[in-house]
Design a protein around this motif. Structure first.
Motif, PDB file in Angstrom:
ATOM      1  N   SER A   1       0.828  -1.196   0.000  1.00 32.09           N
ATOM      2  CA  SER A   1       0.000   0.000   0.000  1.00 32.09           C
ATOM      3  C   SER A   1       0.869   1.255   0.000  1.00 32.09           C
ATOM      4  CB  SER A   1      -0.931   0.004   1.216  1.00 32.09           C
ATOM      5  OG  SER A   1      -1.777   1.137   1.202  1.00 32.09           O
TER       6      SER A   1
ATOM      7  N   THR B   1      -5.057   1.331  -2.218  1.00 36.73           N
ATOM      8  CA  THR B   1      -5.683   0.411  -1.273  1.00 36.73           C
ATOM      9  C   THR B   1      -5.328  -1.024  -1.648  1.00 36.73           C
ATOM     10  OG1 THR B   1      -7.510   1.898  -0.770  1.00 36.73           O
ATOM     11  CG2 THR B   1      -7.888  -0.448  -0.410  1.00 36.73           C
TER      12      THR B   1
ATOM     13  N   GLU C   1      -5.830   0.884   3.564  1.00 40.47           N
ATOM     14  CA  GLU C   1      -6.337   1.928   2.687  1.00 40.47           C
ATOM     15  C   GLU C   1      -5.211   2.822   2.181  1.00 40.47           C
ATOM     16  OE1 GLU C   1     -10.203   3.772   3.248  1.00 40.47           O
ATOM     17  OE2 GLU C   1     -10.239   2.882   5.258  1.00 40.47           O
TER      18      GLU C   1
ATOM     19  N   HIS D   1      -7.620   7.901  -0.343  1.00 40.82           N
ATOM     20  CA  HIS D   1      -8.970   7.657   0.175  1.00 40.82           C
ATOM     21  C   HIS D   1      -9.966   7.304  -0.941  1.00 40.82           C
ATOM     22  CE1 HIS D   1      -7.585   9.015   4.052  1.00 40.82           C
ATOM     23  NE2 HIS D   1      -7.195  10.155   3.506  1.00 40.82           N
TER      24      HIS D   1
ATOM     25  N   ARG E   1     -15.019  -4.120   2.411  1.00 43.16           N
ATOM     26  CA  ARG E   1     -14.229  -3.974   3.631  1.00 43.16           C
ATOM     27  C   ARG E   1     -13.910  -5.350   4.186  1.00 43.16           C
ATOM     28  NH1 ARG E   1     -12.410   1.263   3.893  1.00 43.16           N
ATOM     29  NH2 ARG E   1     -13.874   2.493   2.660  1.00 43.16           N
TER      30      ARG E   1
END
Length: 262
Positions: free
Chosen positions: A98, A104, A122, A126, A132
């Motif tokens: 990441s 992500t 993440e 964003h 999730r």
């Protein structure tokens, strides 16, 4: 005159769990009589449950009639520990990927007909990702889902997809069984699977398999990005995710083992 409440019937699995829990708690072998007295169960039920547990290898019975935890529980424990090792190592690599990609990253596994998100880091931008940790999606909706069954023999792969395949919300997920059977194997061999817009509009997933010493895909690591980033040259997300998957396998010793048994 008050009537005594009827005794609750304890399901067989719960009774077996009570017996195993008691053995773990006392830390030594015990007889059926001692176990029955400790857990407050009818002796006939305890004897019958222990016979079943012995037959299945969950407990061992000694010559004096006492029982102790059996070899099958040891093998289950090893399997559980291996899964923890995999997830621990994969999570470290997930966080590193990441940071390197700025995107992500997810680690995914298979649970029956579904792909499950096991861990997630993440990216700094964003970017909105609907899936999730704990999210389950049909195997045919995702890049990771195909990889997770790619190692199976063709008849088993076909059977899985025939049972698991569902139309996706975007209508773009592949539902042709023949195509899924072939693409799953090809993706595993190429160590790369890509889907764009199949489960979520404008969202792409670039995944690589994490394979054990026998070549079975135990999990995947994937980068989730806006679909226009899939083929970007810098950073090369396809190369990064492949390298991360290889590093996970190397840290777990699976690459070396696979090479020695090839």
């Amino acid at each position: 005159m008050s009537l005594a409440a009827p005794r609750r019937r304890v399901p067989a699995l719960e009774r077996a769990s009570q017996i195993l829990d008691h053995l773990v708690a006392i830390g030594k072998p015990a007889t059926a009589y001692e176990i029955g007295q400790a857990i407050g169960a009818p002796l006939s039920t305890v004897y019958g449950t222990i016979d079943d547990l012995v037959a299945q290898g969950f407990v061992d019975r000694s010559g004096n009639g006492s029982v102790w935890l059996g070899p099958k529980l040891y093998h289950y424990g090893l399997a559980y520990a291996r899964r923890l090792d995999l997830l621990s190592v994969a999570t470290e690599e997930m966080n590193a990927l990441s940071r390197a990609s700025g995107e992500t990253v997810q680690v995914c596994g298979r649970d029956g007909d579904a792909m499950v998100v096991l861990a997630m880091a993440e990216g700094p931008d964003h970017f909105g990702v609907a899936s999730r940790v704990g999210t389950r999606t049909p195997l045919n909706w995702s890049a990771s889902g195909r990889l997770l069954v790619g190692h199976l023999p063709e008849p088993k792969r076909r059977a899985v997809f025939e049972h698991a395949t569902r139309p996706s919300p975007t209508g773009k997920a592949e539902t042709d069984i023949n195509d899924l059977v072939t693409s799953a194997r090809t993706a595993l061999e190429n160590r790369l699977s890509i889907q764009a817009g199949e489960s979520d509009y404008s969202v792409a997933c670039i995944a690589s398999p994490i394979c054990d010493a026998e070549g079975a895909c135990r999990a995947t690591i994937s980068i989730v990005v806006p679909d226009h980033k899939v083929d970007q040259p810098d950073p090369d997300l396809k190369a990064l995710v492949r390298k991360s998957a290889r590093r996970i396998e190397g840290r777990l010793g699976w690459q070396a083992n696979r090479a020695s048994t090839a």
